[in-house]
Design a protein around this motif. Structure first.
Motif, short mmCIF file in Angstrom:
data_model
loop_
_atom_site.label_atom_id
_atom_site.label_comp_id
_atom_site.label_asym_id
_atom_site.label_seq_id
_atom_site.Cartn_x
_atom_site.Cartn_y
_atom_site.Cartn_z
N THR A 125 0.81 -1.23 0.00
CA THR A 125 0.00 0.00 0.00
C THR A 125 0.84 1.27 0.00
OG1 THR A 125 -0.09 0.00 2.41
CG2 THR A 125 -1.89 -1.13 1.23
N MET A 132 7.60 1.20 -2.75
CA MET A 132 7.84 0.32 -3.91
C MET A 132 6.78 -0.75 -4.07
SD MET A 132 11.96 -0.01 -3.72
CE MET A 132 12.18 0.53 -2.04
N SER A 174 -0.81 -3.11 7.21
CA SER A 174 -1.54 -3.10 8.48
C SER A 174 -2.54 -1.95 8.62
CB SER A 174 -0.54 -3.04 9.65
OG SER A 174 0.12 -1.79 9.68
N GLY A 175 -2.39 -0.89 7.79
CA GLY A 175 -3.23 0.29 8.02
C GLY A 175 -4.47 0.32 7.14
N LEU A 217 1.87 -7.73 10.11
CA LEU A 217 2.86 -8.78 9.80
C LEU A 217 4.00 -8.82 10.81
CD1 LEU A 217 2.99 -8.57 5.90
CD2 LEU A 217 1.76 -10.21 7.35
N ARG A 253 8.90 -1.16 8.74
CA ARG A 253 8.63 0.03 9.56
C ARG A 253 9.80 0.17 10.52
NH1 ARG A 253 6.75 2.69 7.54
NH2 ARG A 253 4.50 2.51 7.44
N ARG A 313 8.81 -12.78 6.33
CA ARG A 313 9.26 -13.27 5.01
C ARG A 313 9.57 -14.76 5.08
NH1 ARG A 313 12.19 -7.77 2.71
NH2 ARG A 313 10.70 -6.41 3.73
N ILE A 357 12.79 -7.63 -1.10
CA ILE A 357 13.43 -6.31 -1.21
C ILE A 357 14.02 -5.96 0.15
CG2 ILE A 357 13.17 -3.93 -1.97
CD1 ILE A 357 10.58 -4.68 -3.35
N VAL A 399 15.63 5.04 -2.07
CA VAL A 399 14.42 5.30 -2.86
C VAL A 399 13.51 6.25 -2.08
CG1 VAL A 399 12.45 4.24 -4.04
CG2 VAL A 399 14.60 2.99 -3.87
N THR A 442 10.57 7.12 -0.52
CA THR A 442 9.34 6.48 -0.02
C THR A 442 9.01 7.03 1.36
OG1 THR A 442 10.46 4.71 1.16
CG2 THR A 442 10.04 4.32 -1.18
N1 LIG Z 1 13.20 3.09 0.59
C1 LIG Z 1 14.49 2.80 0.58
O1 LIG Z 1 15.36 3.66 0.41
C2 LIG Z 1 14.92 1.38 0.79
C3 LIG Z 1 16.29 1.07 0.74
C4 LIG Z 1 16.72 -0.26 0.88
C5 LIG Z 1 15.78 -1.26 1.09
N2 LIG Z 1 14.44 -0.94 1.16
C6 LIG Z 1 13.48 -2.03 1.38
O2 LIG Z 1 12.48 -1.98 0.38
C7 LIG Z 1 11.23 -2.47 0.91
C8 LIG Z 1 10.13 -1.48 0.60
O3 LIG Z 1 10.46 -0.26 1.24
P1 LIG Z 1 9.66 1.10 1.00
O4 LIG Z 1 10.61 2.18 1.40
O5 LIG Z 1 9.08 1.08 -0.36
O6 LIG Z 1 8.50 0.95 2.09
P2 LIG Z 1 7.47 2.08 2.68
O7 LIG Z 1 7.19 3.11 1.64
O8 LIG Z 1 7.99 2.53 4.01
O9 LIG Z 1 6.15 1.20 2.89
C9 LIG Z 1 6.13 0.20 3.87
C10 LIG Z 1 4.91 -0.67 3.71
O10 LIG Z 1 4.93 -1.64 4.77
C11 LIG Z 1 3.64 -1.64 5.42
N3 LIG Z 1 3.80 -2.02 6.83
C12 LIG Z 1 4.41 -1.32 7.83
N4 LIG Z 1 4.27 -1.96 8.99
C13 LIG Z 1 3.57 -3.10 8.74
C14 LIG Z 1 3.08 -4.16 9.55
N5 LIG Z 1 3.29 -4.19 10.88
N6 LIG Z 1 2.37 -5.15 8.96
C15 LIG Z 1 2.13 -5.13 7.62
N7 LIG Z 1 2.58 -4.15 6.80
C16 LIG Z 1 3.28 -3.15 7.36
C17 LIG Z 1 3.15 -0.19 5.25
O11 LIG Z 1 1.75 -0.06 5.38
P3 LIG Z 1 1.05 0.17 6.85
O12 LIG Z 1 1.90 1.19 7.57
O13 LIG Z 1 -0.33 0.63 6.56
O14 LIG Z 1 1.08 -1.16 7.51
C18 LIG Z 1 3.58 0.09 3.82
O15 LIG Z 1 2.65 -0.45 2.91
C19 LIG Z 1 11.46 -2.69 2.40
O16 LIG Z 1 11.69 -4.05 2.65
C20 LIG Z 1 12.73 -1.90 2.70
O17 LIG Z 1 13.48 -2.44 3.77
C21 LIG Z 1 14.00 0.35 1.02
#
Ligand SMILES: NC(=O)c1ccc[n+]([C@@H]2O[C@H](COP(=O)([O-])OP(=O)(O)OC[C@H]3O[C@@H](n4cnc5c(N)ncnc54)[C@H](OP(=O)(O)O)[C@@H]3O)[C@@H](O)[C@H]2O)c1
Length: 288
Positions: free
Chosen positions: A16, A19, A39-40, A67, A96, A119, A141, A201, A203
């Protein structure tokens, strides 16, 4: 009459936002089915509204589950099984950041549970469904080949010396080993396991950071972070055209070597065993 392309089914944790959402909307736009898990309620509703706007309401499913809790992980597996018999792509993107240590309802440290254990549980739990697809991919990821970090084997739950970054980096190293362990456990699998580091990224990742780190990270993101639409291109490419080997790792689309201690098969086996032992009492409790 020639048959059109088959509709594929993608399960995306963290589908939601960031990425995960970008990938989900990409797949919906081209006619596939997406089961987004998060979760939200607000972001879940927004995801479904966007799917409706794209004319894909009948192909979009939102599973609301926490999760970080084993019950939420298992319910997700059940819900997916209720929707489909086969899964073409399983994308792990739920995260998170937690600046302070928190325990889940299972007595586990939150980051360990959300970023690694979910995972492990969902990947193994949906294996039969993945194997039924023609060329399924598990896309984890995380951060292979990125910032250093280590597994705190003597205290995986960081009861002592918790730091948010340490826990996040430990989860990344656990995910490296989860991929390696997958290949060892399923050498004949048709499903491919991809460990993917997207780099920086833009986000919602920085939202839970304490100030001033949040402001600094957001300012840096404006100049240096890749936009979601661009970051997901190589990820979608790997899901469409799976690599040959059972497990592979990439940093921003560039292959990484699976040598070195982050990918040590003996450590992967050790982590698998420790994780199975951790889950056993939680499973026993949930069955009574
Ligand atoms: N962004 C970066 O720069 C970066 C860099 C390296 C690796 N990564 C990895 O890439 C992946 C995606 O990252 P992103 O930055 O795109 O994520 P993001 O924008 O922070 O989104 C996180 C998602 O996880 C959900 N989430 C959070 N807590 C949760 C819970 N307790 N149960 C279920 N869902 C939950 C959130 O929705 P809710 O809050 O509604 O639950 C949201 O949909 C992650 O694994 C991250 O570690 C990201």
């Amino acid at each position: 009459m020639a048959e059109g392309p088959r509709m594929r089914t993608y399960v995306i944790t963290g589908g939601t936002d960031g990425m995960g959402r970008g990938l989900g909307l990409h797949f919906l736009r081209r006619g596939d089915r997406v089961i987004a898990v998060a979760s939200g309620e607000t972001k879940g509703r927004a995801f479904l509204a966007e799917a409706d706007r794209l004319g894909a309401a009948d192909r979009a499913v939102y599973v609301r589950a926490d999760l970080s809790a084993v019950a939420g992980m298992r319910r997700t597996i059940d819900e997916v099984m209720g929707v489909t018999d086969a899964v073409d792509g399983l994308v792990f993107g739920a995260q998170r950041f937690r600046p302070e240590r928190e325990e889940t309802e299972d007595g586990l440290e939150f980051t360990f549970a959300l970023a690694y254990l979910s995972r492990f549980v969902i990947g193994h739990g949906l294996m039969e469904h993945l194997e039924r697809a023609d060329a399924a991919v598990i896309m984890n990821i995380a951060g292979p080949g990125g910032m250093p970090g280590k597994i705190n084997w003597d205290d995986l739950q960081f009861r002592e010396g918790y730091k948010g970054m340490r826990a996040a980096m430990q989860a990344s190293r656990c995910n490296d080993l989860l991929g390696v362990g997958f290949a060892a456990r399923h050498p004949a699998a048709r499903t491919r396991y991809v460990l993917y580091n997207p780099g920086f990224v833009a986000t919602a990742m920085a939202d839970p950071l304490p100030q001033p780190q949040r402001a600094v990270t957001k300012a840096l993101a404006r100049f240096f972070a890749t936009p979601v639409d661009k970051a997901i291109v190589p990820i979608a490419g790997l899901l469409d055209d799976p690599p040959g080997p059972v497990v592979t790792a990439f940093k921003r689309g560039t292959p990484l070597s699976l040598t070195g201690k982050d990918f040590d098969p003996a450590a992967a086996e050790r982590l698998h065993q420790v994780t199975t032992d951790l889950l056993a009492p939680i499973t026993a409790r949930d069955q009574t």
